[in-house]
Design a protein around this motif. Structure first.
Motif, short mmCIF file in Angstrom:
data_model
loop_
_atom_site.label_atom_id
_atom_site.label_comp_id
_atom_site.label_asym_id
_atom_site.label_seq_id
_atom_site.Cartn_x
_atom_site.Cartn_y
_atom_site.Cartn_z
N THR A 175 0.84 -1.20 0.00
CA THR A 175 0.00 0.00 0.00
C THR A 175 0.87 1.24 0.00
N ALA A 176 0.54 2.17 -0.89
CA ALA A 176 1.25 3.45 -0.98
C ALA A 176 0.24 4.54 -1.27
N ALA A 177 0.71 5.79 -1.25
CA ALA A 177 -0.20 6.92 -1.47
C ALA A 177 -0.82 6.87 -2.86
N CYS A 178 -0.09 6.30 -3.83
CA CYS A 178 -0.60 6.30 -5.21
C CYS A 178 -1.71 5.29 -5.44
N ASN A 179 -1.87 4.29 -4.54
CA ASN A 179 -2.93 3.29 -4.73
C ASN A 179 -3.80 3.11 -3.50
N ALA A 180 -3.68 4.04 -2.53
CA ALA A 180 -4.41 3.88 -1.27
C ALA A 180 -5.92 3.94 -1.48
N GLN A 181 -6.37 4.68 -2.50
CA GLN A 181 -7.80 4.83 -2.73
C GLN A 181 -8.38 3.73 -3.63
N CYS A 182 -7.53 2.80 -4.08
CA CYS A 182 -7.98 1.78 -5.04
C CYS A 182 -8.61 0.57 -4.38
N GLY A 183 -8.35 0.36 -3.10
CA GLY A 183 -8.90 -0.81 -2.41
C GLY A 183 -8.39 -2.13 -2.97
N CYS A 184 -7.13 -2.21 -3.21
CA CYS A 184 -6.54 -3.42 -3.84
C CYS A 184 -6.52 -4.59 -2.86
N LEU A 185 -6.73 -5.80 -3.38
CA LEU A 185 -6.71 -7.01 -2.58
C LEU A 185 -5.38 -7.75 -2.78
N GLN A 186 -4.79 -8.17 -1.66
CA GLN A 186 -3.53 -8.91 -1.76
C GLN A 186 -3.74 -10.35 -2.25
N GLY A 187 -4.98 -10.84 -2.20
CA GLY A 187 -5.25 -12.20 -2.64
C GLY A 187 -5.23 -12.37 -4.14
N THR A 188 -5.17 -11.26 -4.89
CA THR A 188 -5.17 -11.32 -6.35
C THR A 188 -3.79 -10.92 -6.85
N TYR A 189 -2.99 -11.92 -7.24
CA TYR A 189 -1.64 -11.65 -7.75
C TYR A 189 -1.65 -11.74 -9.27
N SER A 190 -1.46 -10.61 -9.92
CA SER A 190 -1.44 -10.54 -11.38
C SER A 190 -0.39 -9.52 -11.77
N PRO A 191 0.89 -9.89 -11.82
CA PRO A 191 1.97 -8.92 -12.00
C PRO A 191 1.90 -8.17 -13.33
N VAL A 192 2.29 -6.92 -13.28
CA VAL A 192 2.40 -6.09 -14.49
C VAL A 192 3.76 -5.40 -14.47
N CYS A 193 4.23 -5.06 -15.64
CA CYS A 193 5.53 -4.40 -15.78
C CYS A 193 5.29 -2.95 -16.17
N GLY A 194 5.71 -2.04 -15.32
CA GLY A 194 5.55 -0.62 -15.60
C GLY A 194 6.55 -0.14 -16.64
#
Length: 581
Positions: free
Chosen positions: A478-497
């Motif tokens: 969790t960081a400031a850039c994604n704090a409002q997204c409500g991301c779940l740690q149970g879903t692992y789907s890596p992406v390359c920035g």
């Protein structure tokens, strides 16, 4: 004592000087005399055209040799009284080699290819834990250990093709049984972990039984199959035949990885529409197709193998040419094993084991084979995972990459080992020296694993989102850039920035929209707030999948992995040949 003298053509198995065993062999200490006399009306000794063994050869008793006449024995190819003439061209060592190669290819493709490829899909489909899938995989080895001694001991004195044929048939039944749960369960529904039904986990016993049948069926293939080939060809051609046989067994897993990976891109419920893509963690591919095909092929290939005779026509001529290179015990107990009746009852089993334990060359060859098998098993199981982690590849890419690496190194090394033994006509001592050279070379090449590529940086796992080190090494997604997204740690789907950093999922990268790259078909995520736009202005994008490794040591690492596999398999056929001698 000298062996009976005979001359053979270089490229054939035909005697220009027929052997005559009507006179008794000379006594110990006497000069050996030629036992053959040329006949003007016969240029070579051939088996009778009707498939019957020649009745002119009585028992030959030489030191280290027991030759039993096959008078009256039917050596035609067929099933019982049905021995059509159209099958007799296949009643040769090359015919046997072809069918055994197909059987070993199917065994390798099923057990070492399909199983390793689909095990994660089976876990997901039938709600299995890792230890349960481990029991499924180990059932093959358990069956092999249970059956090995009895099959090799009694089958070695029995009708080998029948043992081989029934074994291949058992393998086919095991493959069909392994695919059965797909047809006895309802349609696959991708449910969250909290709602997943656990009743399907009972199917692990069906999978274990299927693997157990695989192990029982493969046991005769790699014991009796090798000895059947060795008994029916010339001594110097035997390593080549065995090398071809084992090469087919090595190509099988490579085909299993490639074909199995292709089937996993097909949805398990064929013909049913789904919104999921193969990249989705809930996706289950058509894992069962390969087992159906391999099972049907095994059932078909068992039929011709069951039709071969106990000995091929003309094999008697190779028996008299063999020289015993076995370890001679000082107490003379090894002579008991030369008795034709030895080994036909269970009571001879302890004595057989004792004779082998007294043979130091054989024991050390077995220990060397065990250590090599450990290396091969570890490499085949964790090799794709090693490539996946070192070079940031997907699971399917790593499996395909490893398959391309194993085919030339493993298959080529196996065939080359048998070729070298035949080319230089190595005896037992020379073969063991070759094995020692290959083992040392492989051992030296293993030091390349001290060289490794660094892990790709991953935000929230190996470093913080701003690029700084993660304090204390603790996971912080969790960081400031994604704090409002409500991301779940149970879903692992890596992406390359676009900044070269991997993110746990598109949500954790702060992405707001998605499109598809028409060039490679991968999803491209736009407006990713966590991707550093300072490095690449206006490029807050990320692509599905892991970032590609730019490690400069990759060619060197792959080259030495190739050397390890090559020399490991290069010694396999020479070691097996030395064991047979």
């Amino acid at each position: 004592m000298a062996m009976p003298q005979s001359s053979t053509r270089e490229n054939g198995f035909c005697f220009t000087q027929p052997l005559d065993f009507s006179r008794p062999s000379p006594h110990r200490g006497e000069a050996s005399r030629p036992l053959g006399a040329a006949r003007e009306d016969d240029g070579c000794s051939t088996p009778l055209s009707n498939g019957m063994a020649s009745s002119e050869d009585p028992m030959l008793q030489e030191e280290g040799i027991k030759y039993v006449s096959a008078e009256g024995e039917k050596l035609a190819c067929g099933w019982g009284a049905f021995t059509p003439g159209c099958l007799q061209p296949c009643n040769t060592s090359k015919g046997v080699l072809f069918f055994l190669c197909v059987a070993s290819f199917l065994q390798g493709m099923t057990v070492n290819g399909f199983i390793n490829t689909v095990i994660t899909s089976i876990e997901r489909r039938f709600d299995l834990r890792s230890y349960q899938s481990g029991l499924i995989a180990s059932s093959y080895d358990i069956a092999a250990c249970v059956c090995l001694t009895f099959v090799s001991y009694f089958g070695g004195n029995g009708h080998k093709p029948r043992w081989l044929g029934w074994g291949v048939l058992l393998m086919g039944l095991g493959s069909l049984l392994f695919a059965l749960p797909h047809f006895t369960t309802g349609p696959y529904e991708s449910l969250p972990c909290s709602q997943a039904a656990s009743s399907l986990s009972g199917y692990r016993f069906v999978f274990m039984l299927g693997q157990f049948l695989h192990g029982m069926g493969a046991t005769p293939l790699y014991t009796l199959g090798v000895t059947y080939l060795d008994e029916n060809v010339k001594t110097n051609y035997s390593p080549v035949y065995i090398a071809v046989f084992y090469t087919a067994a090595i190509l099988g897993p490579a085909a299993g990885y490639l074909v199995g990976g292709m089937f996993l891109n097909i949805y398990t419920e064929i013909g049913r529409e789904t919104d999921m893509a193969p990249e989705n963690t809930l996706w289950v591919g058509a894992w069962w197709i390969g087992f159906l095909g391999a099972g049907a092929a095994s059932l078909l290939i068992s039929i011709p193998i069951l039709g071969y005779p106990q000995r091929l026509p003309g094999s008697q001529r190779y028996i008299v040419m063999r020289v015993s290179e076995a370890h001679q015990l000082k107490d003379g107990s090894h002579k008991k094993a030369l008795d034709p009746d030895f080994g036909k009852t269970v009571k001879d089993l302890p004595r057989s084991v004792l004779l082998l334990l007294k043979n130091p060359t054989f024991i050390f060859l077995c220990l060397a084979g065990a250590t090599e098998a450990t290396l091969i098993a570890g490499m085949s199981t964790f090799g794709p995972k090693f490539l996946e982690s070192q070079f940031s590849l997907s699971a399917s890419e790593a499996a395909t990459f490893f398959g391309y690496l194993v085919v030339p190194a493993g298959g080529g090394g196996t065939f080359l080992g048998g070729f070298l033994v035949n080319k230089f006509k190595l005896r037992c001592s020379g073969i063991i020296k070759l094995c020692l050279f290959c083992t040392v070379s492989s051992l030296l090449a293993i030091f390349i694993f001290f060289i490794h590529c660094p892990n790709m940086p991953m935000a929230g796992v190996t470093q913080m989102y701003d690029g700084s080190a993660l304090p204390g090494g603790h996971l912080n997604l969790t960081a400031a850039c994604n704090a409002q997204c409500g991301c779940l740690q149970g879903t692992y789907s890596p992406v390359c920035g676009a900044d070269g950093i991997m993110y746990y999922s598109p949500c954790h990268a702060g992405c707001k929209s998605v499109s598809v790259n028409l060039r490679n078909g991968k999803k491209v995520y736009q407006e990713c707030s966590c991707v550093d736009k300072a490095l690449l202005p206006g490029s807050g994008r990320a692509e599905a999948g892991k970032c590609t490794s730019s490690c400069a040591k990759k060619p060197l690492l792959l080259c030495f992995i190739f050397v390890v596999i090559l020399f490991t398999f290069l010694s396999s056929i020479p070691a097996l040949t030395a064991t047979l001698r």
